[in-house]
Write a protein that holds these residues in place. Structure first.
Motif, PDB file in Angstrom:
ATOM      1  N   LYS A 300       0.868  -1.247   0.262  1.00 62.36           N
ATOM      2  CA  LYS A 300      -0.212   0.064   0.010  1.00 62.36           C
ATOM      3  C   LYS A 300       0.812   0.976   0.306  1.00 62.36           C
ATOM      4  CE  LYS A 300      -4.190   1.181   0.502  1.00 62.36           C
ATOM      5  NZ  LYS A 300      -5.194   1.771  -1.134  1.00 62.36           N
ATOM      6  N   GLN A 304       1.220   4.129  -4.988  1.00 62.90           N
ATOM      7  CA  GLN A 304       0.904   5.680  -6.342  1.00 62.90           C
ATOM      8  C   GLN A 304       1.797   5.490  -6.695  1.00 62.90           C
ATOM      9  OE1 GLN A 304      -0.371   7.733  -2.076  1.00 62.90           O
ATOM     10  NE2 GLN A 304      -1.039   8.800  -4.356  1.00 62.90           N
ATOM     11  N   ASP A 393      -5.275   8.885  -3.748  1.00 65.30           N
ATOM     12  CA  ASP A 393      -5.128   8.188  -2.869  1.00 65.30           C
ATOM     13  C   ASP A 393      -5.854   9.576  -2.137  1.00 65.30           C
ATOM     14  OD1 ASP A 393      -4.805   7.383  -0.426  1.00 65.30           O
ATOM     15  OD2 ASP A 393      -3.087   8.761   0.626  1.00 65.30           O
ATOM     16  N   PRO A 394      -7.290   8.412  -2.132  1.00 63.17           N
ATOM     17  CA  PRO A 394      -7.703   7.854  -2.409  1.00 63.17           C
ATOM     18  C   PRO A 394      -8.106   7.318  -3.779  1.00 63.17           C
ATOM     19  CG  PRO A 394      -9.525   8.713  -1.652  1.00 63.17           C
ATOM     20  CD  PRO A 394      -8.501  10.022  -1.019  1.00 63.17           C
ATOM     21  N   GLU A 395      -7.649   5.983  -4.355  1.00 61.49           N
ATOM     22  CA  GLU A 395      -7.281   5.861  -5.681  1.00 61.49           C
ATOM     23  C   GLU A 395      -9.101   5.716  -5.438  1.00 61.49           C
ATOM     24  OE1 GLU A 395      -8.651   1.988  -3.577  1.00 61.49           O
ATOM     25  OE2 GLU A 395      -7.076   2.862  -3.153  1.00 61.49           O
TER      26      GLU A 395
END
Length: 464
Positions: A300, A304, A393-395
Motif C-alpha cells: 500500500k 502510488q 490517494d485514495p484511488e
C-alpha cells in the motif's frame, strides 16, 4: 482325203459374217420383221412415215420434263430471293453495330453514315417484299445466290471487325480504370500512413513532461479518460466494419449484447457494441492487480509510486513497440488476456478465416495487423487510465448504472442528445437508462459522469 487349209476356212467365215450383217441392215432399212415365223414386208412409204413420226416425237419436250424444269427454276429463284433477304439483314446488323460503335466515343460522321446505310437496307428489304408479292424473281438465280452469299460474308466480316474494335476499346477502358484504381490505392496508402502518423502523435497524452505525483489532479484523469473513450470508439468502428464485410447481422448481434432496446436511430446500435467493449476492457478495473496473472498486489505504501511509474513509462510509447520490446511485461500480459477475453474464437474465425491470431498470442507472440494494432492502442489507454486511477490517494473508483434507473445529470451523461431534448419538451415523462456505454468514476469528491444510452421515454408514476 485332201487336207483342208485354215486360210480357206477363215475366208469362208469372214464372207458369211459379212452376208449376215448385210441382211440385218437390210431388215432394219426395209422394215422386215418376223411375225409368228412368217416374215412381213412393209412398204417403203410406211417405213419413211414411221421414221418421221419417231423423229418429231423425239424433238418435242415431254410434258413431265417441262413441269420439273419449271418447278426447279421457281425454287431456285425463291432461294435466291431468300438469300438476298438474309444478306440484306446481315447488312442491317453490320450497320447497327457501326452505329453503336460510333456513339462512344461520339462520331457524328460515322453515326450519319451508319444511319443512312440502315435506311437504304430497310428500303431494299421492302423492295424484296414487293418482289415476292408480285412474283418478280431474278432471271439469273444462280448468279444472285453467289452475290448474296458474298454480300452476307462481307457484312459478317464487318460486324466482327466492329466487335473487335469495341472489345479493344473496352479493354483500353478497363486498363485505364485499373490505372486509376492503382493510383487511388496508392493515394489511400499515403493517407493511411499520414493518419497513422497523426494517430501516433495523438497517442502521446497532452500532459506536461515534468508532471509529478504530488501535482496530479482529476483534470489529468479526465484527459486520459477522453483519450481512452476515443480509442474505444475507433476500435468499435473497426470491429463493426469487419462485421459488415463478413456478413454479420448487426441487429441480432446488438440484441445479443443488450436485449429489448428500442433504438431511436439505426446507427445507435453502435452504442451497444461500445458498451460491450467497454464492459470487457474495464472488467477488473477496481482491482489494483488489473493484470490477469495472479500476482501479489503491491504494498500500500508503494502503490502510488509504482502505478505512476507505470503510467509515465507507457504514456509516450506506442503499444506495439512496447510489447515487442517487453513481451513478458505486465502490460503485455494484460493486452494478451484482454484480447482473448474480448475477441471470441467464432468472431476471430469470421473476421480472419482461422484462429492464427489466437494461436500466436497463446504462444507468447503478437499479431502484426491493423486490427490488433488498434486493439493494442485501446488497451494501452485503458491500462494508463488504471495506472492513473491507482496513483491517487485514495484511488479512483469506477461505477456504472443499472438498467431502468432514472436519468440523473449528476452521475450520467446521455450519448444520444435527442433523448434529453425529448425529455425537455415533455416534462411529464422521465428518460430511463437502457444500458451503460462507458462507466463513470469518482476521485475523492469529484464525480466523472458515466455515459448511458436512454430508452424511449416512459410516463412518470404518480406518487400519492
Amino acid at each position: 482325203m485332201d487336207s483342208v487349209k485354215p486360210s480357206a476356212v477363215t475366208s469362208k467365215k469372214s464372207k458369211f459374217a459379212r452376208n449376215v450383217a448385210k441382211v440385218i441392215q437390210l431388215r432394219a432399212a426395209t422394215g422386215i420383221a418376223p411375225v409368228d415365223g412368217v416374215q412381213k414386208v412393209v412398204s417403203q412409204e410406211e417405213v419413211k412415215h414411221d421414221k418421221h413420226h419417231r423423229k418429231s416425237a423425239a424433238s418435242r419436250p415431254q410434258p413431265f420434263d417441262i413441269n420439273n424444269i419449271e418447278e426447279h427454276q421457281k425454287g431456285l429463284a425463291l432461294e435466291a430471293l431468300v438469300a438476298k433477304m438474309f444478306a440484306s439483314v446481315s447488312c442491317v446488323k453490320a450497320a447497327y453495330a457501326q452505329l453503336q460503335y460510333s456513339q462512344s466515343p461520339y462520331d457524328a460522321d460515322g453515326i450519319q453514315a451508319a444511319d443512312q446505310f440502315v435506311v437504304s437496307e430497310l428500303k431494299n428489304l421492302s423492295e424484296l417484299k414487293q418482289c415476292y408479292i408480285k412474283k418478280q424473281f431474278d432471271p439469273s438465280p444462280e448468279t444472285a445466290l453467289v452475290l448474296a452469299d458474298v454480300q452476307e460474308q462481307k457484312s459478317l466480316s464487318k460486324t466482327y471487325e466492329i466487335m473487335g474494335k469495341k472489345l479493344e476499346s473496352q479493354l483500353r477502358l478497363k486498363e485505364s480504370e485499373i490505372t486509376y484504381l492503382r493510383e487511388k490505392m496508392e493515394e489511400s496508402s499515403r493517407q493511411n500512413r499520414l493518419l497513422e502518423k497523426r494517430l501516433n502523435k495523438s497517442g502521446h497524452l497532452s500532459m506536461p513532461d515534468n508532471l509529478r505525483l504530488p501535482g496530479l489532479s482529476p483534470s489529468h484523469f479526465i484527459t486520459v479518460l477522453r483519450h481512452t473513450v476515443k480509442s474505444i470508439r475507433s476500435f468499435v468502428k473497426l470491429m463493426i466494419d469487419e462485421m459488415k464485410s463478413t456478413g454479420w447481422d448487426l441487429d441480432a448481434a446488438a440484441k445479443c449484447i443488450v436485449s429489448d432496446v428500442a433504438y431511436r436511430r439505426a446507427d445507435d446500435k453502435c452504442f451497444a457494441f461500445e458498451s460491450f467493449v467497454s464492459r470487457e476492457m474495464f472488467d477488473g478495473f477496481h482491482l489494483s492487480n488489473f493484470s490477469p496473472q495472479k500476482e501479489s498486489p503491491p504494498e500500500k505504501k508503494n502503490q502510488q509510486q509504482l502505478f505512476f511509474k507505470r503510467f509515465a513509462e507507457l504514456k509516450s510509447t506506442k503499444a506495439t513497440e512496447y510489447i515487442a520490446h517487453k513481451p513478458k511485461s505486465t502490460f503485455a500480459k494484460f493486452c494478451r488476456s484482454k484480447y482473448l477475453q474480448l475477441i471470441h474464437p467464432q468472431m476471430e474465425t469470421s473476421f480472419f478465416g482461422n484462429l492464427s491470431k489466437r494461436s500466436l498470442l497463446n504462444s507468447g507472440e503478437f499479431p502484426d495487423t491493423i486490427f490488433f494494432t488498434t486493439f493494442a492502442e485501446m488497451a494501452r489507454r485503458v491500462w494508463l487510465l488504471h495506472c492513473l486511477a491507482f496513483s491517487f490517494d485514495p484511488e479512483a473508483s469506477i461505477f456504472q448504472v443499472r438498467r431502468g434507473c432514472r436519468f440523473s445529470e449528476v452521475y450520467m451523461e446521455g450519448v444520444a442528445e435527442d433523448a434529453l431534448l425529448s425529455s425537455e419538451n415533455a416534462p411529464d415523462v422521465d428518460p430511463s437508462v437502457a444500458f451503460t456505454v462507458v462507466p463513470g468514476f469518482r476521485i475523492g469528491k469529484t464525480v466523472i459522469q458515466c455515459q448511458v444510452y436512454l430508452s424511449p421515454l416512459q410516463a412518470k408514476v404518480n406518487r400519492g
